[in-house]
Design a protein around this motif. Structure first.
Motif, mmCIF file in Angstrom:
data_model
loop_
_atom_site.group_PDB
_atom_site.id
_atom_site.type_symbol
_atom_site.label_atom_id
_atom_site.label_comp_id
_atom_site.label_asym_id
_atom_site.label_seq_id
_atom_site.Cartn_x
_atom_site.Cartn_y
_atom_site.Cartn_z
ATOM 1 N N LYS A 201 31.100 50.371 33.513
ATOM 2 C CA LYS A 201 31.187 49.400 34.969
ATOM 3 C C LYS A 201 32.778 48.983 34.542
ATOM 4 N N ASN A 202 33.122 48.933 35.547
ATOM 5 C CA ASN A 202 34.601 48.210 35.603
ATOM 6 C C ASN A 202 34.348 46.493 35.365
ATOM 7 N N LYS A 203 35.545 45.924 34.862
ATOM 8 C CA LYS A 203 35.325 44.543 34.326
ATOM 9 C C LYS A 203 36.311 43.825 34.400
ATOM 10 N N LEU A 204 36.326 42.140 35.151
ATOM 11 C CA LEU A 204 37.101 41.508 34.840
ATOM 12 C C LEU A 204 37.346 40.578 34.353
ATOM 13 N N PHE A 205 38.635 40.161 33.172
ATOM 14 C CA PHE A 205 37.742 38.958 32.757
ATOM 15 C C PHE A 205 38.561 38.168 33.056
ATOM 16 N N PHE A 206 38.589 36.929 32.640
ATOM 17 C CA PHE A 206 39.459 35.629 33.251
ATOM 18 C C PHE A 206 39.484 34.435 32.725
ATOM 19 N N ALA B 187 39.346 33.002 38.815
ATOM 20 C CA ALA B 187 38.525 34.152 38.785
ATOM 21 C C ALA B 187 37.941 35.067 40.344
ATOM 22 N N ALA B 188 37.618 34.182 41.165
ATOM 23 C CA ALA B 188 38.528 34.765 42.248
ATOM 24 C C ALA B 188 39.014 34.760 43.549
ATOM 25 N N ALA B 189 39.551 33.676 42.791
ATOM 26 C CA ALA B 189 41.639 34.162 43.519
ATOM 27 C C ALA B 189 42.339 35.381 42.343
ATOM 28 N N ALA B 190 41.420 35.481 41.085
ATOM 29 C CA ALA B 190 42.535 36.841 40.267
ATOM 30 C C ALA B 190 42.181 38.201 41.479
ATOM 31 N N ALA B 191 40.399 38.243 41.505
ATOM 32 C CA ALA B 191 39.852 39.508 41.404
ATOM 33 C C ALA B 191 40.061 39.918 42.994
ATOM 34 N N GLU B 192 40.268 38.684 44.280
ATOM 35 C CA GLU B 192 41.254 38.728 45.183
ATOM 36 C C GLU B 192 42.350 39.569 45.443
ATOM 37 N N ALA B 193 43.033 39.354 44.533
ATOM 38 C CA ALA B 193 44.491 39.629 44.482
ATOM 39 C C ALA B 193 44.770 40.993 43.432
ATOM 40 N N LEU B 194 43.665 41.033 42.611
ATOM 41 C CA LEU B 194 43.686 42.449 41.552
ATOM 42 C C LEU B 194 43.199 43.828 42.762
ATOM 43 N N LEU B 195 41.629 43.216 42.701
ATOM 44 C CA LEU B 195 40.650 44.008 43.308
ATOM 45 C C LEU B 195 41.257 45.403 44.239
ATOM 46 N N PRO B 196 41.953 44.921 45.058
ATOM 47 C CA PRO B 196 42.699 45.934 45.434
ATOM 48 C C PRO B 196 43.583 47.055 45.418
ATOM 49 N N LYS B 197 44.232 46.305 44.402
ATOM 50 C CA LYS B 197 45.041 47.030 43.988
ATOM 51 C C LYS B 197 44.714 48.424 42.745
ATOM 52 N N LEU B 198 43.452 47.630 42.504
ATOM 53 C CA LEU B 198 42.919 48.592 41.585
ATOM 54 C C LEU B 198 41.857 50.016 42.214
ATOM 55 N N GLY B 199 41.265 49.526 43.255
ATOM 56 C CA GLY B 199 40.655 50.119 44.359
ATOM 57 C C GLY B 199 39.605 50.156 43.905
ATOM 58 N N TRP B 200 39.778 48.795 43.318
ATOM 59 C CA TRP B 200 37.697 48.561 42.973
ATOM 60 C C TRP B 200 36.921 47.326 43.974
ATOM 61 N N ALA B 201 35.858 47.520 43.960
ATOM 62 C CA ALA B 201 35.270 47.220 45.200
ATOM 63 C C ALA B 201 34.342 45.937 44.680
ATOM 64 N N ALA B 202 34.035 45.109 44.845
ATOM 65 C CA ALA B 202 33.813 43.787 44.583
ATOM 66 C C ALA B 202 32.658 44.236 43.758
ATOM 67 N N GLY B 203 31.274 44.599 44.612
ATOM 68 C CA GLY B 203 30.033 44.791 44.311
ATOM 69 C C GLY B 203 30.336 46.211 42.403
#
Lengths: 472, 472
Positions: A6-11, A49-65
């Motif tokens: 699964k895609n992962k975001l480490f913060f 982490a939430a701010a990072a996700a908000e900024a980063l996920l759209p750029k990566l084309g990843w859905a938050a879920g």
């Protein structure tokens, strides 16, 4: 223990080696790792982490879920690259700490060969190999360059178990057709080569892309291989330029004398009687070669090793324990030799690369006591050897060992203990690193190097997959 | 954590030093400890704890209901004497692992004096001292020879806290009236002596019979004491022949040169300019004196130390970490000098005497690499230094350090991990000692020395009182 890809975001805070001398500290940073385990973004400068996700996920084309987020709890937690153990004998694990006052050649006969031979019993091999994989993973070892035994099926089992556990590994069937007792050796050079090919074929069949596990040509060390065997392995290495090679060199003075006796230049065609020249004469001193120890190398040998691009696995715990000597790591590095760290179990007594790093710093001080003050290795340098240096040694440089876009996520989450205002109540699980609160980050890292253990390694990932998690 | 005084019966395997070279293994043995903490019976040869109780209690005149029984669970558990840490600076504990590439004299100024001075803040002192006592108890240290700071009240607090926690301790107010920064030193020799007397009076008031805690005269080291201060302390030592003395000697070459410069024989009346002769000239080289380090002692000095009956605290972790040198322990012992082990926190990086024992074995191998193969210390020898040797060093020989009738019960229950048939499921709490089942007792002990940590120290008693128990 396995998690589905699964895609992962480490913060949080990330610490890794930028250069031999320098650690980089990335705080308030997000690292995105895709489902294949590759690092696709490293972004500092986010408050949460939430701010990072908000900024980063759209750029990566990843859905938050579709993203698992792992955030560090506090400023005594940080992500660090997984350790690379560039030299260890999986088959010797039950003997850690058992060596008495022996040195190399008597240690092999007294303690080592009987144990290795006994692993032809598959149940025993499974027990021992399962244990060593779990133990090294628990200590943050994401990549291990293993020696198994002479036995093909138990070597293959080790590779199977590494793959199943998710540990990145080089797995080598040990080649030796002389020196050891008759009950534990290859019957002939031809038999040794056939067994080696059989083990290579198996390992390549279970992981065809070498995504995690790969075979490694493993002449035990020159004295235990006949000239025809070394010659055959050199030819195989030339045929298969993708295969790494591992062996031992210049660990002990009696061993060096034995090599001179067994392989005079007249027999090998080498230009001199040095240990390095023996491997070179047989085509085994290559940029894919991992040379364990290198304690007593001469100037000329270090220069030859550097010229060939062969690498050295420094094994300080072993070198001290079985009284081999104090390797001059600074000198090797300055000669242009790429170095990493090995636990060398069970010549080395500990499964921990962190212990090897700590002891590398201490042994370098013993070298310095001889008068060369610049021999001392810093905390930053031993951690480089344990990660980035090790990756270069095992042929995985640029792929693991640091946190850079394009590299794979082989990492550990490190947690240090904190001391409350009364100095008392703490989690026992925290181990022996006590952060009082006033320490700089550099000091926290030094405390980890000198008092850390597996309790501080909270989680471990290889290629993006969670492969170890402490219960505590 | 405290338990009310009660008769106790311990049953199972007991391991302790008989001599420097030999451990004694007492299996199926019962040891009876009376309510005052004294060992009143050691009886091998009972099949079970119940059988031992049945045989033993009537002889002792103890009613079964008045006895707490502690039996070991399995053959990977055993009782071992508590460790004696013969040299450590409680006040430096927050700095463990922090020393960079410094050596003694710059290390003192950069790291040590600022921290020690800051403990004049009672809240900080309480936090640090509470922590160091808990930590060392958790590592099995039942007796510690502590340096506190120059400050009387914080020194007294350390003694209070040791007594409350039940740790046996020598507690020394640090005497120094020169060398250190102006913000951290005694104002004059007279002030130093007055402060020392004040601290002695306090410590003797809280434990008049020195049942656990006693004061110790503590000139930091010769360079930080003026001649009048050393003279005054020598006079005090002569007045009070019951008081132990602790100081440092011959740790680092620059320090030795400084001593020669500060104390020429013309000023002390000593027969030569050696470090040992300086202490001797001031009446501080006695059979009650604990000399930390002794790395670079000359033949003549070792002979003088042996003649005076002064003791040496070997601190291998510190000696390696701050690049002081490799002490020749075998040589000292053969000269007739009584030796023990010290963690020397925070020149040493670890609170663990077991780590000091392990590193003593390793450092002895580095001494051996110089050509003297008999310099190597065995597992048995380093454990002797950690217990019986240490007891002799701190003046408690015959009272603690082994399991003999008439000695006090200062002990730890050690538990090693066991590996199941699959090599997998184990208790994380078990730590890093893996017993596969085929090991001899000697091999189990070696595994403990080389991979053990505080997780293996399950329970700790001092003078019969349970002072530490792991939750796990």
């Amino acid at each position: 223990m396995a998690t589905p890809p699964k895609n992962k975001l480490f913060f949080g805070s990330f610490v890794h080696s930028k250069t031999l001398a320098e650690l980089e500290y990335l705080h308030s940073t997000a690292i995105a790792v895709d489902a294949t385990g590759k690092i696709v973004a490293v972004e500092p400068g986010h408050a949460t982490a939430a701010a990072a996700a908000e900024a980063l996920l759209p750029k990566l084309g990843w859905a938050a879920g579709d993203v698992d987020t792992v955030a560090t709890k506090s400023d005594s937690h940080f992500f660090f690259p997984g350790f690379i153990d560039t030299h260890l004998h999986a088959s010797q694990y039950p003997n850690v700490g058992i060596f008495g006052n022996s040195t190399l050649l008597d240690w092999l006969n007294t303690y080592t060969f009987p144990l290795e031979a006994s692993l032809a019993d598959p149940a025993k091999a499974r027990k021992v190999y399962t244990r060593v994989i779990r133990k090294t993973l628990a200590h943050g070892t994401t990549t291990a360059a293993y020696y198994a035994t002479v036995d093909v099926s138990s070597t293959n089992l080790l590779a199977d178990l590494c793959l199943a556990a998710g540990q990145r590994a080089l797995v080598g069937r040990v080649c030796m057709d002389q020196l050891s007792p008759a009950y534990y050796r290859d019957e002939s050079p031809a038999a040794a080569l056939a067994s080696t090919l059989a083990s290579i074929a198996h390992i390549e069949s279970i992981d065809p892309s070498a995504s995690l596990v790969r075979p490694v040509l493993t002449p035990r060390f020159a004295p235990s291989c006949s000239a025809p065997l070394l010659k055959g392995l050199g030819a195989l290495a030339a045929d298969r330029p993708d295969l790494p090679i591992q062996t031992h060199i210049s660990e002990n003075k009696n061993e060096i004398a034995l090599v001179k006796e067994l392989f005079p230049p007249s027999s090998t065609g080498a230009p001199d009687d040095s240990y390095s020249s023996v491997y070179d004469a047989f085509g085994l001193l290559t940029e894919r070669t991992i040379l364990a120890h290198g304690v007593h190398l001469s100037e000329v040998e270090a220069e030859l090793i550097a010229k060939r691009g062969a690498k050295v696995s420094h094994c300080p715990c072993s070198n001290s324990a079985i009284t081999s000597g104090a390797a001059r790591v600074r000198w090797l590095i300055e000669k242009g030799v790429t170095c990493g760290l090995g636990t060398d179990m069970s010549g080395g007594y500990s499964p921990s690369v962190l212990e090897a790093a700590r002891h590398a710093a201490l042994v370098s001080r013993h070298v310095a006591m001889g008068g060369d003050d610049k021999a001392k290795l810093t905390v930053e340098e031993v951690l480089y050897l344990a990660t980035r240096g090790g990756a270069d040694v095992v042929g995985l440089g640029g792929r693991v060992g640091a946190f850079e876009v394009g590299m794979e996520w082989d990492a550990q989450l490190v947690g240090l203990g904190t001391v409350d205002a009364e100095g008392g109540a703490v989690e026992e699980e925290d181990g022996n690193v006590d952060v009082f609160g006033w320490e700089t980050w550099e000091e926290r890292i030094a405390k980890w190097v000198y008092n850390g253990d597996d309790r501080n390694t909270r989680k471990v990932w290889v290629k993006g997959r969670l492969v170890h998690e402490r219960k505590g």
